[in-house]
Design a protein around this motif. Structure first.
Motif, mmCIF file in Angstrom:
data_model
loop_
_atom_site.group_PDB
_atom_site.id
_atom_site.type_symbol
_atom_site.label_atom_id
_atom_site.label_comp_id
_atom_site.label_asym_id
_atom_site.label_seq_id
_atom_site.Cartn_x
_atom_site.Cartn_y
_atom_site.Cartn_z
ATOM 1 N N UNK A 21 -27.401 29.763 14.625
ATOM 2 C CA UNK A 21 -26.457 30.185 13.581
ATOM 3 C C UNK A 21 -25.043 30.250 14.135
ATOM 4 N N UNK A 22 -24.913 30.721 15.364
ATOM 5 C CA UNK A 22 -23.583 30.765 15.993
ATOM 6 C C UNK A 22 -23.036 29.357 16.185
ATOM 7 N N UNK A 23 -23.869 28.438 16.648
ATOM 8 C CA UNK A 23 -23.408 27.066 16.836
ATOM 9 C C UNK A 23 -22.977 26.453 15.512
ATOM 10 N N UNK A 24 -23.740 26.676 14.462
ATOM 11 C CA UNK A 24 -23.363 26.128 13.159
ATOM 12 C C UNK A 24 -22.053 26.727 12.674
ATOM 13 N N UNK A 51 -9.981 26.280 25.417
ATOM 14 C CA UNK A 51 -10.638 27.195 24.488
ATOM 15 C C UNK A 51 -9.781 27.406 23.249
ATOM 16 N N UNK A 52 -9.358 26.321 22.654
ATOM 17 C CA UNK A 52 -8.486 26.387 21.485
ATOM 18 C C UNK A 52 -9.183 27.060 20.304
ATOM 19 N N UNK A 53 -10.439 26.717 20.073
ATOM 20 C CA UNK A 53 -11.146 27.297 18.941
ATOM 21 C C UNK A 53 -11.338 28.805 19.135
ATOM 22 N N UNK A 54 -11.650 29.225 20.345
ATOM 23 C CA UNK A 54 -11.788 30.653 20.645
ATOM 24 C C UNK A 54 -10.457 31.377 20.442
ATOM 25 N N UNK A 55 -9.360 30.735 20.875
ATOM 26 C CA UNK A 55 -8.039 31.311 20.680
ATOM 27 C C UNK A 55 -7.744 31.480 19.193
ATOM 28 N N UNK A 56 -8.055 30.475 18.402
ATOM 29 C CA UNK A 56 -7.851 30.568 16.961
ATOM 30 C C UNK A 56 -8.727 31.656 16.352
ATOM 31 N N UNK A 57 -9.946 31.768 16.825
ATOM 32 C CA UNK A 57 -10.859 32.784 16.309
ATOM 33 C C UNK A 57 -10.317 34.184 16.566
ATOM 34 N N UNK A 58 -9.754 34.389 17.739
ATOM 35 C CA UNK A 58 -9.192 35.706 18.061
ATOM 36 C C UNK A 58 -7.933 35.997 17.260
ATOM 37 N N UNK A 64 -19.617 27.775 14.619
ATOM 38 C CA UNK A 64 -18.567 27.164 15.438
ATOM 39 C C UNK A 64 -18.238 25.752 14.958
ATOM 40 N N UNK A 65 -19.247 25.007 14.577
ATOM 41 C CA UNK A 65 -18.994 23.662 14.063
ATOM 42 C C UNK A 65 -18.176 23.724 12.766
ATOM 43 N N UNK A 66 -18.498 24.655 11.900
ATOM 44 C CA UNK A 66 -17.738 24.799 10.655
ATOM 45 C C UNK A 66 -16.301 25.189 10.948
ATOM 46 N N UNK A 67 -16.106 26.082 11.924
ATOM 47 C CA UNK A 67 -14.748 26.458 12.308
ATOM 48 C C UNK A 67 -13.990 25.255 12.862
ATOM 49 N N UNK A 68 -14.632 24.469 13.696
ATOM 50 C CA UNK A 68 -13.969 23.285 14.253
ATOM 51 C C UNK A 68 -13.570 22.320 13.147
ATOM 52 N N UNK A 69 -14.459 22.103 12.200
ATOM 53 C CA UNK A 69 -14.147 21.195 11.092
ATOM 54 C C UNK A 69 -12.928 21.679 10.312
ATOM 55 N N UNK A 80 -20.415 14.586 16.995
ATOM 56 C CA UNK A 80 -19.401 14.444 18.029
ATOM 57 C C UNK A 80 -19.623 15.287 19.260
ATOM 58 N N UNK A 81 -20.819 15.842 19.434
ATOM 59 C CA UNK A 81 -21.107 16.696 20.587
ATOM 60 C C UNK A 81 -22.034 15.969 21.540
ATOM 61 N N UNK A 82 -21.557 15.795 22.781
ATOM 62 C CA UNK A 82 -22.388 15.127 23.794
ATOM 63 C C UNK A 82 -22.128 15.702 25.185
ATOM 64 N N UNK A 83 -21.442 16.839 25.249
ATOM 65 C CA UNK A 83 -21.140 17.504 26.517
ATOM 66 C C UNK A 83 -21.572 18.951 26.383
ATOM 67 N N UNK A 84 -22.321 19.468 27.367
ATOM 68 C CA UNK A 84 -22.818 20.829 27.256
ATOM 69 C C UNK A 84 -22.840 21.511 28.616
#
Length: 316
Positions: free
Chosen positions: A65-68, A12-19, A70-75, A121-125
Motif C-alpha cells: 500500500x505504501x509503494x502504491x 529524495x525529491x519525492x520525500x522532500x515534497x511529501x514533507x 508513492x507511485x501515485x505521488x510520483x505520477x 518505470x521501476x527497475x532499480x531497488x
C-alpha cells in the motif's frame, strides 16, 4: 557545464515534497536544493528519484500500500519531469530533465507485480533501508544477518528481469551475499567512505573495490553525516573523497548521488545544483581532464543505465 550530461544518481525529491505538504508539486518549487531553476543552473539532465518507504511500513499488511501511494505521488507531484522506462535511449535527452525511479526499501516487492512495476518505470531497488525487513537486514541493524530465504528468492526473480540492485543500505552480511550471488548490475547510489567517516552506513575500501569489480558504480553523497559524521560539510571534502576514489580505481568508477531532500545538514558550497559547476572547476584545478570531469558529473551514470536498459519499451 552546458556541455556535460549532469546526472544525480540518488535524490529524495519525492520525500522532500511529501514533507512540504501533500499537494506540493515539483513544478511549483522555488526554494530548496532541487528546483526547476537549480536544474537549469546545474545543467542537470537526469535525476534518479527515490521512492522511499520507511521501515515502519515493512510487512505484508503495509508495504505494498505504501509503494502504491508513492507511485501515485510520483505520477502527480513529479508530472513536470518525464519519467524514463526500460528501453529508453538516454543519450537522446537534450533539453529537459528526466527521471528514473529507484525503490528505497524493497519489502513491498514480495507482494507486487514486478513486470507491471517495470512497465511503469521501476527497475532499480535497494532491498532495505536502515532496518530489518522481510528481505534482509539494513546497515542500521546492530547484529545484522544476510538475506532471508524470501530475499534470495526475490533476487532470483530480479536477476531474471535484469533489475539493478542498489546496495547503499545493506548490512555487511547482506552486501557480501549480494556481491557473491547476484549476477546482475549493482550500484551504491549514495554513500560515504569509511576512510573519511568510519560508520556502518559507509563503504570500506574493500567494499567499494568489490562493487566496482562487479561492474558497478559508486555514487558519492553530499550528506554531511556520511562525509564526516557531523551536520556540516563542505565542497572541499567532497572533492577529496572523489579524488580518493579516482586515484584508487578510475574516473569511470565514480559518480554523484547527492541524497538532496533526504538529509537535514548542510554541505557548504554545494547547497543546490546551482553550485555543481564549481565541482568541475575544483577537479579541473587538480588536473582532471574534461573527459574525467564529464564522467564523474554524469556520463558514468548515463552509460551505466544505458547498458542496463533493453530496447523493448517506449522511451517516455
Amino acid at each position: 557545464m552546458a556541455d556535460f550530461f549532469v546526472v544525480d544518481g540518488h535524490v529524495d525529491l519525492l520525500y522532500d515534497l511529501e514533507r512540504r505538504g501533500a499537494e506540493r508539486r515539483f513544478a511549483d518549487l522555488s526554494t530548496g536544493a532541487v528546483t526547476p531553476a537549480s536544474l537549469v543552473a546545474g545543467s542537470v539532465r537526469l535525476l534518479v528519484c527515490a521512492l522511499y518507504s520507511e521501515d515502519r511500513f515493512n510487512g505484508a499488511d503495509r508495504a505494498l500500500a505504501r509503494l502504491e501511494a508513492l507511485r501515485a505521488q510520483a505520477d502527480a507531484q513529479l508530472a513536470a519531469l518525464p519519467r524514463l522506462r526500460p528501453g529508453a535511449v538516454l543519450h537522446n535527452l537534450c533539453t529537459t530533465t528526466a527521471t528514473l525511479m529507484l525503490l528505497e526499501n524493497g519489502d513491498a516487492l514480495l507482494d507486487a507485480d514486478l513486470d507491471e512495476l517495470q512497465a511503469w518505470g521501476l527497475k532499480v531497488v535497494g532491498l532495505t533501508h536502515a532496518g530489518r525487513n522481510r528481505l534482509a537486514d539494513g546497515n542500521g541493524v546492530a547484529a545484522p544477518q544476510g538475506l532471508s530465504a524470501a530475499g534470495r528468492g526475490l533476487l532470483r526473480e530480479l536477476a531474471r528481469r535484469a533489475w539493478i540492485i542498489d546496495v547503499a543500505h545493506l548490512s555487511e552480511p547482506a552486501l557480501e551475499e549480494v556481491l557473491r550471488g547476484y549476477p546482475g548490475p549493482l550500484i551504491s547510489s549514495h554513500t560515504g567512505l569509511r576512510p573519511f567517516c568510519d560508520r556502518r552506513r559507509n563503504l570500506s575500501a574493500a567494499q567499494a573495490a568489490a562493487i566496482i569489480e562487479h561492474g558497478g558504480l559508486i555514487g558519492l553523497s553530499l550528506a554531511p553525516e556520511m562525509l564526516n559524521g557531523s551536520a556540516t560539510a563542505d565542497r572541499a571534502e567532497v572533492v577529496r573523497q572523489i579524488d580518493w576514489l579516482v586515484q584508487r580505481f578510475s574516473p569511470q568508477a565514480v559518480a554523484l548521488g547527492s541524497d538532496y531532500g533526504g538529509f537535514d545538514g548542510n554541505c557548504r558550497g554545494l547547497e543546490s545544483y546551482a553550485q555543481w559547476p564549481l565541482l568541475a572547476k575544483d577537479l579541473q584545478a587538480l588536473g582532471y581532464p574534461a573527459s574525467a570531469i564529464a564522467a564523474i558529473l554524469g556520463q558514468n551514470w548515463l552509460d551505466f543505465y544505458q547498458r542496463c536498459f533493453t530496447a523493448t519499451c517506449p522511451a517516455l
